[in-house]
Every structure is written in C-alpha cells, then in structure tokens.
Design a protein around this motif. Structure first.
Motif, PDB file in Angstrom:
ATOM      1  N   THR A  10       0.995  -1.275  -0.019  1.00  0.00           N
ATOM      2  CA  THR A  10      -0.082   0.011   0.015  1.00  0.00           C
ATOM      3  C   THR A  10       0.928   1.240  -0.315  1.00  0.00           C
ATOM      4  O   THR A  10       1.744   1.367   0.832  1.00  0.00           O
ATOM      5  CB  THR A  10      -0.830  -0.099   1.250  1.00  0.00           C
ATOM      6  OG1 THR A  10      -1.473  -1.212   1.296  1.00  0.00           O
ATOM      7  CG2 THR A  10      -1.889   1.204   1.114  1.00  0.00           C
ATOM      8  N   LEU A  11       0.503   2.008  -1.212  1.00  0.00           N
ATOM      9  CA  LEU A  11       1.652   3.217  -1.049  1.00  0.00           C
ATOM     10  C   LEU A  11       0.567   4.702  -0.914  1.00  0.00           C
ATOM     11  O   LEU A  11      -0.564   4.747  -1.375  1.00  0.00           O
ATOM     12  CB  LEU A  11       1.974   3.319  -2.538  1.00  0.00           C
ATOM     13  CG  LEU A  11       2.946   2.202  -2.797  1.00  0.00           C
ATOM     14  CD1 LEU A  11       3.483   2.341  -4.302  1.00  0.00           C
ATOM     15  CD2 LEU A  11       4.142   2.070  -1.938  1.00  0.00           C
ATOM     16  N   SER A  12       1.122   5.810  -0.504  1.00  0.00           N
ATOM     17  CA  SER A  12       0.674   7.142  -0.678  1.00  0.00           C
ATOM     18  C   SER A  12       1.037   7.533  -1.789  1.00  0.00           C
ATOM     19  O   SER A  12       1.643   6.941  -2.905  1.00  0.00           O
ATOM     20  CB  SER A  12       1.522   8.028   0.326  1.00  0.00           C
ATOM     21  OG  SER A  12       2.756   8.072  -0.089  1.00  0.00           O
ATOM     22  N   LEU A  13       0.190   8.656  -2.511  1.00  0.00           N
ATOM     23  CA  LEU A  13       0.495   9.146  -3.701  1.00  0.00           C
ATOM     24  C   LEU A  13       1.996   9.708  -4.030  1.00  0.00           C
ATOM     25  O   LEU A  13       2.294   9.685  -5.155  1.00  0.00           O
ATOM     26  CB  LEU A  13      -0.552  10.462  -3.958  1.00  0.00           C
ATOM     27  CG  LEU A  13      -2.111  10.203  -4.053  1.00  0.00           C
ATOM     28  CD1 LEU A  13      -2.597  11.671  -4.147  1.00  0.00           C
ATOM     29  CD2 LEU A  13      -2.158   9.240  -5.550  1.00  0.00           C
ATOM     30  N   VAL A  17       5.255   3.978   1.896  1.00  0.00           N
ATOM     31  CA  VAL A  17       4.956   2.856   2.654  1.00  0.00           C
ATOM     32  C   VAL A  17       4.407   3.099   3.969  1.00  0.00           C
ATOM     33  O   VAL A  17       3.416   2.611   4.639  1.00  0.00           O
ATOM     34  CB  VAL A  17       5.654   1.681   2.510  1.00  0.00           C
ATOM     35  CG1 VAL A  17       5.593   1.389   0.971  1.00  0.00           C
ATOM     36  CG2 VAL A  17       6.881   1.568   3.270  1.00  0.00           C
ATOM     37  N   ALA A  18       5.288   4.235   4.721  1.00  0.00           N
ATOM     38  CA  ALA A  18       4.744   4.588   6.111  1.00  0.00           C
ATOM     39  C   ALA A  18       5.134   6.065   6.276  1.00  0.00           C
ATOM     40  O   ALA A  18       5.956   6.611   5.505  1.00  0.00           O
ATOM     41  CB  ALA A  18       5.575   3.885   7.002  1.00  0.00           C
ATOM     42  N   GLY A  19       4.431   6.821   6.916  1.00  0.00           N
ATOM     43  CA  GLY A  19       4.608   8.138   7.355  1.00  0.00           C
ATOM     44  C   GLY A  19       5.822   8.220   8.467  1.00  0.00           C
ATOM     45  O   GLY A  19       6.552   7.170   8.727  1.00  0.00           O
ATOM     46  N   GLU A  21       7.802   8.358  11.664  1.00  0.00           N
ATOM     47  CA  GLU A  21       7.836   7.386  12.862  1.00  0.00           C
ATOM     48  C   GLU A  21       6.926   6.256  12.634  1.00  0.00           C
ATOM     49  O   GLU A  21       6.356   5.669  13.414  1.00  0.00           O
ATOM     50  CB  GLU A  21       7.475   8.305  14.040  1.00  0.00           C
ATOM     51  CG  GLU A  21       8.353   9.458  14.308  1.00  0.00           C
ATOM     52  CD  GLU A  21       8.023  10.207  15.730  1.00  0.00           C
ATOM     53  OE1 GLU A  21       7.199   9.568  16.466  1.00  0.00           O
ATOM     54  OE2 GLU A  21       8.148  11.393  15.753  1.00  0.00           O
ATOM     55  N   GLY A  22       6.910   5.789  11.249  1.00  0.00           N
ATOM     56  CA  GLY A  22       6.164   4.637  11.052  1.00  0.00           C
ATOM     57  C   GLY A  22       4.643   4.781  10.966  1.00  0.00           C
ATOM     58  O   GLY A  22       3.673   3.708  10.914  1.00  0.00           O
ATOM     59  N   ASP A  23       4.296   6.028  10.890  1.00  0.00           N
ATOM     60  CA  ASP A  23       2.538   6.328  10.966  1.00  0.00           C
ATOM     61  C   ASP A  23       1.923   5.444   9.684  1.00  0.00           C
ATOM     62  O   ASP A  23       2.173   5.661   8.701  1.00  0.00           O
ATOM     63  CB  ASP A  23       2.415   7.803  10.901  1.00  0.00           C
ATOM     64  CG  ASP A  23       1.108   8.221  10.707  1.00  0.00           C
ATOM     65  OD1 ASP A  23       0.129   7.281  11.197  1.00  0.00           O
ATOM     66  OD2 ASP A  23       0.768   8.925  10.055  1.00  0.00           O
ATOM     67  N   MET A  24       0.893   4.721  10.033  1.00  0.00           N
ATOM     68  CA  MET A  24       0.092   3.934   9.099  1.00  0.00           C
ATOM     69  C   MET A  24      -1.466   4.505   9.244  1.00  0.00           C
ATOM     70  O   MET A  24      -2.375   4.104   8.577  1.00  0.00           O
ATOM     71  CB  MET A  24       0.179   2.559   9.380  1.00  0.00           C
ATOM     72  CG  MET A  24       1.557   1.981   9.570  1.00  0.00           C
ATOM     73  SD  MET A  24       2.496   2.179   7.850  1.00  0.00           S
ATOM     74  CE  MET A  24       1.623   0.766   6.957  1.00  0.00           C
ATOM     75  N   SER A  25      -1.644   5.582   9.910  1.00  0.00           N
ATOM     76  CA  SER A  25      -3.193   6.161  10.093  1.00  0.00           C
ATOM     77  C   SER A  25      -3.558   6.683   8.733  1.00  0.00           C
ATOM     78  O   SER A  25      -4.858   6.272   8.547  1.00  0.00           O
ATOM     79  CB  SER A  25      -3.209   7.019  10.971  1.00  0.00           C
ATOM     80  OG  SER A  25      -2.480   8.391  10.609  1.00  0.00           O
ATOM     81  N   VAL A 154      -0.653  12.401   0.721  1.00  0.00           N
ATOM     82  CA  VAL A 154       0.323  12.960   0.349  1.00  0.00           C
ATOM     83  C   VAL A 154       0.897  12.809   1.663  1.00  0.00           C
ATOM     84  O   VAL A 154       0.581  13.773   2.642  1.00  0.00           O
ATOM     85  CB  VAL A 154       0.559  14.261  -0.333  1.00  0.00           C
ATOM     86  CG1 VAL A 154       1.876  14.875  -0.568  1.00  0.00           C
ATOM     87  CG2 VAL A 154      -0.215  14.156  -1.677  1.00  0.00           C
ATOM     88  N   LEU A 155       1.973  12.254   1.898  1.00  0.00           N
ATOM     89  CA  LEU A 155       2.714  11.979   3.257  1.00  0.00           C
ATOM     90  C   LEU A 155       3.874  13.120   3.325  1.00  0.00           C
ATOM     91  O   LEU A 155       4.402  13.692   4.598  1.00  0.00           O
ATOM     92  CB  LEU A 155       3.203  10.959   3.502  1.00  0.00           C
ATOM     93  CG  LEU A 155       2.288   9.726   3.449  1.00  0.00           C
ATOM     94  CD1 LEU A 155       2.576   8.464   4.055  1.00  0.00           C
ATOM     95  CD2 LEU A 155       1.017  10.022   4.373  1.00  0.00           C
ATOM     96  N   GLY A 156       4.666  13.332   2.177  1.00  0.00           N
ATOM     97  CA  GLY A 156       5.717  14.052   2.275  1.00  0.00           C
ATOM     98  C   GLY A 156       7.128  13.594   2.769  1.00  0.00           C
ATOM     99  O   GLY A 156       8.359  13.958   2.472  1.00  0.00           O
ATOM    100  N   GLU A 157       6.988  12.737   3.714  1.00  0.00           N
ATOM    101  CA  GLU A 157       8.044  12.400   4.191  1.00  0.00           C
ATOM    102  C   GLU A 157       7.772  10.788   4.925  1.00  0.00           C
ATOM    103  O   GLU A 157       6.378  10.684   5.201  1.00  0.00           O
ATOM    104  CB  GLU A 157       8.985  13.005   5.469  1.00  0.00           C
ATOM    105  CG  GLU A 157       8.253  13.364   6.471  1.00  0.00           C
ATOM    106  CD  GLU A 157       8.918  14.307   7.371  1.00  0.00           C
ATOM    107  OE1 GLU A 157       9.875  14.088   7.582  1.00  0.00           O
ATOM    108  OE2 GLU A 157       8.051  15.250   8.118  1.00  0.00           O
ATOM    109  N   GLY A 158       8.646  10.135   5.338  1.00  0.00           N
ATOM    110  CA  GLY A 158       8.610   8.735   5.873  1.00  0.00           C
ATOM    111  C   GLY A 158       9.253   7.613   5.130  1.00  0.00           C
ATOM    112  O   GLY A 158      10.520   8.038   4.773  1.00  0.00           O
TER     113      GLY A 158
END
Length: 191
Positions: A10-13, A17-19, A21-25, A154-158
């Motif tokens: 599963t990927l963000s735009l 794969v994670a934000g 600190e591992g954020d998956m929310s 869009v997570l921007g980092e992770g």
C-alpha cells in the motif's frame, strides 16, 4: 511451470509505505473498506507460502494468531488469522534465529529460497507488505506480480517504497479496482 511470486503493498500518492515514525493512520480507512478488504482476501486465497521480513513477522506474530478465536473480530479477520496460522511462513532475517509461529521457519538467503520455492510444487508465493523483501525481489528479478493499493494521501516524508537503483522492467496491468475512499488497487504482472 514455476510458481508465481506475488507481492502486496500500500502506497501514498508520493510513494511512501509509512509516514514519519512509522505512521500508518493514512491507510486505515482504505484498508478496512469492504471493497478493499474483499479484494485483498481474493488475492491471498491462492497463496500457500508467505514470505515475511523479520519486522513484519514480529508484528504479524504479535497480532494475528489470537484473532482466529476472537468473537469480537469480524469474520474476514478471523479467516485471515486462520489462514496465517496455517500457511507456510518463510521469515527472511539475518538476526532472527528461530520463528515460533506455527509452520514458520527462518532463512538467510532470500534469492536462493525464492528460486527453490518457485521450482517446488504449490500455489502462489506471496509477500505481505515486507518492503525490504519486495525491493530485493525486484532487484533480483524474482517478482512476477505486484498488487499496489494507491491511497490518495500525500505524506511528504516517511519510508519510501522504492529507493536505489533497480533493473529495468516492464509490467502489464492485469486488473484495476477503484475503492470509494479514492484509492486505486492495481495488479501488475511482469512482462
């Protein structure tokens, strides 16, 4: 004929794969949506060997075994738990010495193991979101299918999905599903 090696991710735009600190929310709404969960279940039902990296193995083993008998869990989660409890699990790790979950074993050499699994009798060999394994299989040209759920965030980092150089490859679209959350699930096959 060799077995298919398939991976699910599963990927963000923007390809994470994670934000931080591992954020998956950011993926929860899509992951629990009936259409997405049903499609994922359809994918894993043809699997009889699961490849896991150490981190995913420890996370899965810490959560999934007890779900099979949890009356509060939804039926699909109980079914996935029973599947994971029974399926052959190959844990790829340089540090883990043993795997205590039923039908699990530890290997050190991913490429040699996957080559042997491909030639053995059986169904699909699957990677359940272990990013390091998917990258390594892409690099070794041992991945046949890639199921990508692209979540509209869009997570921007992770943690990025693809890093470093990989051999060139071409993929064809086998199926495409849209989820009401705005996510797109595509099943790609290496040509």
């Amino acid at each position: 004929m060799s077995r298919t090696v398939s991976a699910n991710i599963t990927l963000s735009l923007d390809g994470f794969v994670a934000g931080p600190e591992g954020d998956m929310s950011w993926l929860v709404e899509t992951a629990v949506h009936e259409q997405c969960a049903s499609g994922f279940a359809g994918w894993w039902r043809g699997v009889d060997t699961v490849l896991l990296g150490r981190t995913n193995y420890e996370g899965f083993h810490g959560y999934w075994p007890a779900v099979a008998d949890d009356p509060a869990a939804d039926p699909r989660s109980r079914e996935l738990s029973r599947f994971l409890n029974g399926v052959e699990k190959v844990v790829v790790s340089r540090t883990l010495t043993e795997a205590t979950w039923s039908n699990a074993r530890v290997v050190r050499d991913l490429e040699a193991e996957v080559r042997a699994l491909r030639e053995a009798d059986g169904g699909t060999v699957a990677v359940f979101s272990s990013v390091s394994l998917i990258r390594a299989l892409l690099a070794a040209e041992l991945l046949d299918e890639l199921r990508i759920t692209r979540v509209p965030a869009v997570l921007g980092e992770g943690q990025r999905f693809l890093e470093g150089s990989l051999p060139r490859s071409t993929w064809s679209l086998e199926s495409l599903q849209t989820i009401p959350t705005g996510a797109i699930v595509s099943l790609l096959r290496r040509r």
